[in-house]
Scaffold this motif. Structure first.
Motif, PDB file in Angstrom:
ATOM      1  N   ILE A   1       0.840  -1.200   0.000  1.00 45.29           N
ATOM      2  CA  ILE A   1       0.000   0.000   0.000  1.00 45.29           C
ATOM      3  C   ILE A   1       0.873   1.248   0.000  1.00 45.29           C
ATOM      4  CG2 ILE A   1      -1.695   1.310   1.331  1.00 45.29           C
ATOM      5  CD1 ILE A   1      -2.870  -1.303   2.289  1.00 45.29           C
TER       6      ILE A   1
ATOM      7  N   ALA B   1      -0.940  -2.688  -7.352  1.00 45.64           N
ATOM      8  CA  ALA B   1      -1.497  -3.585  -6.337  1.00 45.64           C
ATOM      9  C   ALA B   1      -1.795  -4.968  -6.925  1.00 45.64           C
ATOM     10  CB  ALA B   1      -2.764  -2.974  -5.744  1.00 45.64           C
TER      11      ALA B   1
ATOM     12  N   SER C   1      -8.462  -3.831  -5.255  1.00 40.84           N
ATOM     13  CA  SER C   1      -8.057  -2.628  -4.527  1.00 40.84           C
ATOM     14  C   SER C   1      -8.939  -1.465  -4.957  1.00 40.84           C
ATOM     15  CB  SER C   1      -6.584  -2.300  -4.789  1.00 40.84           C
ATOM     16  OG  SER C   1      -6.364  -2.062  -6.166  1.00 40.84           O
TER      17      SER C   1
END
Length: 253
Positions: free
Chosen positions: A13, A41, A49
């Protein structure tokens, strides 16, 4: 790529947020920022995501065994498409599996910390040269090229100088356009130029927020209404500041 272990979520992240932050701060479009974060991601094993990007902040969440969301604040924005290109290159390497999350984070931190830019004298020279070219493009006479170069250069110099002392962008742009209008008026008054309108128009062109207007339209067309309207409002304020500075000078002409 396989599903990341629990301890990797924070790092992944962080990579996504850092990539999005760099792109957004340096002229990237909102939809491109969201797409880049989502692809990064997915490349690290998080296919689901979610990101919400505005000109002043990025909210990103990754679905997993312990879903979590992080927010990063965007306080300053400028134009450095070189950094946007570098981030795009890093994201492609991530997609091809050439970089781990730790390596990508390190590279992105180096890009974010890089303060190298074109020197001020080069920016001023480019703005001055562009002003002279714009004057010819606007069908001005050749004898006004030098006045346009001078006013455009001094105007951009004023923008750089005033921005160091005035943090509010509106006032620095207003003062820069005031310098352009006043200098053009003096040159024409004392025989240094002929067509005041064309000299001023050509000289303010380096101040016009062309990239901001383009990104606002592209974001609106991509369905990002909040970002598109925000960038459009920022571009309008810049245009208003330029027009107000010139109008203030012309009111005494």
């Amino acid at each position: 790529m396989s599903q990341p272990v629990q301890g990797d979520y924070d790092e992944i992240i962080q990579v996504c947020l850092l990539a999005g932050k760099i792109m957004l701060q340096n002229g990237g479009e909102t939809y491109r920022v969201e797409d880049t974060m989502t692809r990064i991601a997915a490349s690290y094993g998080i296919p689901n995501s979610h990101s919400f990007v505005t000109p002043t902040g990025i909210l990103f969440a990754a679905d997993g065994s312990a879903p979590q969301a992080m927010l990063t604040r965007i306080s300053e924005r400028s134009t450095d498409l070189r950094k946007v290109t570098i981030v795009n290159d890093i994201s492609r390497k991530i997609a091809f599996g050439e970089l781990t999350a730790a390596e990508a984070c390190r590279l992105l931190q180096e890009v974010d910390a890089d303060r190298s830019a074109y020197p001020g004298w080069l920016k001023i020279g480019a703005a001055a040269l562009a002003s002279g070219c714009f004057l010819i493009m606007f069908k001005g006479v050749w004898s006004d090229v030098i006045p346009a170069v001078v006013t455009g250069g001094f105007g951009y110099m004023g923008l750089i100088y005033f921005h160091r002392w005035v943090t509010i962008k509106f006032f620095s742009e207003f003062l820069a356009s005031l310098v352009i209008g006043l200098l053009a008026f003096l040159l024409v008054t004392y025989g240094g130029g002929q067509d005041l309108d064309k000299i001023i128009t050509a000289s303010v062109m380096p101040l016009v927020p062309g990239l901001l207007i383009t990104n606002a339209v592209r974001d609106l067309m991509a369905g990002h209404l909040v970002s598109g309207l925000s960038k459009g409002a920022e571009a309008f304020l810049t245009a208003f500041a330029i027009g107000a500075g010139i109008a203030f000078v012309l009111s005494f002409y």
